[in-house]
Design an enzyme around this catalytic site. Sequence first.
Site, PDB file in Angstrom:
ATOM      1  N   GLY A 184      93.681  53.433  94.964  1.00 35.23           N
ATOM      2  CA  GLY A 184      92.401  52.931  95.442  1.00 35.23           C
ATOM      3  C   GLY A 184      91.954  53.676  96.687  1.00 35.23           C
ATOM      4  N   LEU A 185      91.238  52.973  97.562  1.00 32.66           N
ATOM      5  CA  LEU A 185      90.688  53.545  98.795  1.00 32.66           C
ATOM      6  C   LEU A 185      89.801  54.758  98.513  1.00 32.66           C
ATOM      7  CD1 LEU A 185      93.765  53.347 101.221  1.00 32.66           C
ATOM      8  CD2 LEU A 185      91.793  51.815 101.120  1.00 32.66           C
ATOM      9  N   CYS A 186      89.002  54.645  97.445  1.00 36.70           N
ATOM     10  CA  CYS A 186      88.114  55.761  97.100  1.00 36.70           C
ATOM     11  C   CYS A 186      86.726  55.234  96.709  1.00 36.70           C
ATOM     12  CB  CYS A 186      88.709  56.614  95.986  1.00 36.70           C
ATOM     13  SG  CYS A 186      89.261  55.688  94.542  1.00 36.70           S
ATOM     14  N   GLY A 187      86.272  54.224  97.458  1.00 36.11           N
ATOM     15  CA  GLY A 187      84.938  53.693  97.211  1.00 36.11           C
ATOM     16  C   GLY A 187      84.805  53.090  95.819  1.00 36.11           C
ATOM     17  N   TYR A 206      84.712  54.716  92.968  1.00 36.60           N
ATOM     18  CA  TYR A 206      85.106  55.692  91.944  1.00 36.60           C
ATOM     19  C   TYR A 206      85.686  55.002  90.703  1.00 36.60           C
ATOM     20  CZ  TYR A 206      87.999  59.220  89.615  1.00 36.60           C
ATOM     21  OH  TYR A 206      88.597  60.014  88.675  1.00 36.60           O
TER      22      TYR A 206
END
Length: 294
Positions: A67-70, A72
């Site tokens: 995660g931690l990718c908006g 996406y």
Amino acid sequence: MAMKLVAAAKVRRAQDAVLATRPFSETLQSVFGGLINRLGSEAVDLPLLTQREVKKVTLTVITGDRGLCGGYNSFMIKKAEARYKELVAQGIEVDFVLIGKKGIVYFERREYPIRKTFETGQNPDAKQALAISEELLNTFLSGESDAIELLYTKFVSLIASVPATRTLVPFSASEITNNGDEIFQLTSDGGEFGVERKEIEAAEPQEFPNDMIFEQEPVQIVNSILPLYLNGQILRTLQESVASELAARMQSMQSASDNAGELARNLSMEYNRARQAAVTQEILEIVAGAIALE
């Protein structure tokens, strides 16, 4: 900022990996185009080029492992769900080949029909793409599925990626021979990250003399090229999806840094206001005491 720079370095590596596959893809496209011109109508009889009545579709969905990718992963999952419902509404049976932990976890929890799962990783390679392409080819050639669609994230820029859908199998000979390409290069002019886009035209079909004798029949050569082409396309889309994920993570880290900076500034302002109010109150009390003593 440090996490943004790490993500930027990974984006550059992912884009370099895409560039490294270009010579092979261009050669494959050129040879294929030349053989198709040589064969003419004979190529239509190849199983991988034959359109058939679609009763079942396999959706191949590429998401990330982390995660931690908006948005996406969520954007791609929503796209896949919408396509699934669209096909089911048409009376077409659907199953999934899932690439990436985020998509696997989501669809397994909701008990969607899943044929096979693969992890994405941060450095897709030919071995990984081969395993996926073999699964898809076997699914199509065995008649278990009549069409295979690929859902992946198309890299547009460092701040924009677009969920895209394309039909992988059966192939279209005209699409293979006529489709150009575009490549992206990460730049850092003036200390700011940016992307340079370059359009590449389709490779010219290779010309084979009419008296050239092939060790194998041209039809067999084309039949051998198509799995290589599929493998190359899957590797390319894996690399493009990873680049999109990393770019989204880079922007997410930048937003997190900006938000943290803004929070720190607001908090500092609140502290200064409270301190100033306390000092003002003390001064007023001192002045009031002095006046009372007069």
